[in-house]
Design a protein around this motif. Structure first.
Motif, PDB file in Angstrom:
ATOM      1  N   SER A   1       0.817  -1.220   0.000  1.00 40.83           N
ATOM      2  CA  SER A   1       0.000   0.000   0.000  1.00 40.83           C
ATOM      3  C   SER A   1       0.847   1.264   0.000  1.00 40.83           C
ATOM      4  O   SER A   1       0.432   2.283  -0.544  1.00 40.83           O
ATOM      5  CB  SER A   1      -0.941   0.002   1.203  1.00 40.83           C
TER       6      SER A   1
ATOM      7  N   GLU B   1      -8.246  -2.998 -13.070  1.00 38.89           N
ATOM      8  CA  GLU B   1      -9.487  -3.324 -12.379  1.00 38.89           C
ATOM      9  C   GLU B   1     -10.422  -3.973 -13.399  1.00 38.89           C
ATOM     10  O   GLU B   1     -10.575  -3.488 -14.520  1.00 38.89           O
ATOM     11  CB  GLU B   1     -10.107  -2.049 -11.808  1.00 38.89           C
TER      12      GLU B   1
ATOM     13  N   PRO C   1      -9.924  -2.206  -4.473  1.00 37.42           N
ATOM     14  CA  PRO C   1      -9.955  -0.772  -4.168  1.00 37.42           C
ATOM     15  C   PRO C   1     -11.298  -0.089  -4.403  1.00 37.42           C
ATOM     16  O   PRO C   1     -11.706   0.750  -3.645  1.00 37.42           O
ATOM     17  CB  PRO C   1      -8.885  -0.190  -5.090  1.00 37.42           C
ATOM     18  N   HIS C   2     -11.992  -0.432  -5.466  1.00 32.76           N
ATOM     19  CA  HIS C   2     -13.275   0.207  -5.779  1.00 32.76           C
ATOM     20  C   HIS C   2     -14.409  -0.822  -5.769  1.00 32.76           C
ATOM     21  O   HIS C   2     -15.397  -0.657  -6.485  1.00 32.76           O
ATOM     22  CB  HIS C   2     -13.200   0.924  -7.130  1.00 32.76           C
TER      23      HIS C   2
ATOM     24  N   ASP D   1     -10.215   0.028 -16.243  1.00 29.76           N
ATOM     25  CA  ASP D   1      -9.617   1.043 -15.388  1.00 29.76           C
ATOM     26  C   ASP D   1      -8.234   0.580 -14.968  1.00 29.76           C
ATOM     27  O   ASP D   1      -8.072  -0.537 -14.459  1.00 29.76           O
ATOM     28  CB  ASP D   1     -10.473   1.293 -14.143  1.00 29.76           C
TER      29      ASP D   1
ATOM     30  N   LEU E   1      -5.156   1.105 -12.479  1.00 35.82           N
ATOM     31  CA  LEU E   1      -4.963   1.643 -11.143  1.00 35.82           C
ATOM     32  C   LEU E   1      -3.529   2.109 -10.929  1.00 35.82           C
ATOM     33  O   LEU E   1      -2.590   1.588 -11.555  1.00 35.82           O
ATOM     34  CB  LEU E   1      -5.315   0.586 -10.079  1.00 35.82           C
ATOM     35  N   SER E   2      -3.371   3.067 -10.038  1.00 36.45           N
ATOM     36  CA  SER E   2      -2.050   3.561  -9.675  1.00 36.45           C
ATOM     37  C   SER E   2      -1.789   3.206  -8.212  1.00 36.45           C
ATOM     38  O   SER E   2      -2.674   2.693  -7.512  1.00 36.45           O
ATOM     39  CB  SER E   2      -1.975   5.075  -9.858  1.00 36.45           C
ATOM     40  N   GLU E   3      -0.594   3.510  -7.745  1.00 38.47           N
ATOM     41  CA  GLU E   3      -0.270   3.235  -6.344  1.00 38.47           C
ATOM     42  C   GLU E   3      -1.194   3.986  -5.392  1.00 38.47           C
ATOM     43  O   GLU E   3      -1.539   3.486  -4.328  1.00 38.47           O
ATOM     44  CB  GLU E   3       1.200   3.557  -6.060  1.00 38.47           C
TER      45      GLU E   3
ATOM     46  N   ASP F   1      -4.302   4.408  -5.680  1.00 38.92           N
ATOM     47  CA  ASP F   1      -5.542   3.634  -5.550  1.00 38.92           C
ATOM     48  C   ASP F   1      -5.414   2.510  -4.528  1.00 38.92           C
ATOM     49  O   ASP F   1      -6.421   1.964  -4.090  1.00 38.92           O
ATOM     50  CB  ASP F   1      -5.955   3.020  -6.903  1.00 38.92           C
ATOM     51  N   LEU F   2      -4.189   2.141  -4.188  1.00 41.25           N
ATOM     52  CA  LEU F   2      -3.962   0.993  -3.316  1.00 41.25           C
ATOM     53  C   LEU F   2      -3.745   1.393  -1.861  1.00 41.25           C
ATOM     54  O   LEU F   2      -3.567   0.523  -1.010  1.00 41.25           O
ATOM     55  CB  LEU F   2      -2.770   0.179  -3.814  1.00 41.25           C
ATOM     56  N   HIS F   3      -3.753   2.683  -1.554  1.00 42.42           N
ATOM     57  CA  HIS F   3      -3.618   3.134  -0.154  1.00 42.42           C
ATOM     58  C   HIS F   3      -4.927   2.884   0.558  1.00 42.42           C
ATOM     59  O   HIS F   3      -5.980   3.281   0.092  1.00 42.42           O
ATOM     60  CB  HIS F   3      -3.299   4.627  -0.089  1.00 42.42           C
ATOM     61  N   TYR F   4      -4.849   2.227   1.683  1.00 39.67           N
ATOM     62  CA  TYR F   4      -6.059   2.038   2.500  1.00 39.67           C
ATOM     63  C   TYR F   4      -5.695   1.959   3.947  1.00 39.67           C
ATOM     64  O   TYR F   4      -4.587   1.822   4.321  1.00 39.67           O
ATOM     65  CB  TYR F   4      -6.865   0.817   2.047  1.00 39.67           C
TER      66      TYR F   4
END
Length: 164
Positions: free
Chosen positions: A72, A97, A129-130, A155, A157-159, A161-164
């Motif tokens: 992440s 995605e 992520p979504h 779609d 995704l970039s890095e 998008d993976l932060h949670y």
């Protein structure tokens, strides 16, 4: 494209060798001895940090294994791996995605085949992520693969998008 001042003060335009025109995600390939407890040792090194494992693939042989990780927060993850003394390499992957539907993976593979793009390996992400499934893939032409899949409605995704 970058712009820099030349010797005479005129603007010089150039593209760097590392220029990226697609969103990519850093993958860490960690080299481990193939023995009991090594995977636990690796995943525990991220405990207590904001770094989460968002993608995971394991390739093993008799003596060693390669753990492919997407994290992440890759910058902090790199520091953690270095401090823990793990041997690793990095490369950039395309994270796609998948749209909802039974043929999404077929469509992805068909689109890349039509463009004659080889997929070296692919694995699913642990997180969505979504709210949709996503796959990480390493292809022989990541930039072209990204453009083709984007044009097909996927779609990318970039890095971030993976932060949670």
């Amino acid at each position: 494209m970058s712009v820099n001042e030349g010797a005479g003060g005129e603007a010089v335009e150039f593209e760097t060798a590392q220029a990226r025109h697609w969103p990519s995600v850093t993958q860490f390939s960690v080299f481990l001895e193939n023995r009991v407890g090594m995977l636990l040792e690796l995943v525990k090194c991220f405990s207590g940090s904001k770094v989460r494992i968002v993608g995971l693939s394991i390739m093993d042989s008799t003596d060693c294994c390669i753990i492919r990780l997407m994290l992440s927060h890759p910058e902090q993850g790199r520091e953690i791996l270095e401090r823990a003394g793990f041997a690793f390499a990095e490369n950039e992957l395309l994270v796609v995605e998948l749209p909802i539907g039974s043929q999404s993976l077929v469509d992805l593979c068909s689109g890349l085949l039509q463009a004659e793009i080889n997929i070296y390996y692919c694995y699913a992400l642990i997180i969505h992520p979504h709210g949709r499934s996503a796959v990480a893939l390493h292809a022989d032409n990541v930039e072209l693969a990204s453009a083709i899949l984007h044009d097909m409605g996927f779609d990318i995704l970039s890095e971030a998008d993976l932060h949670y």
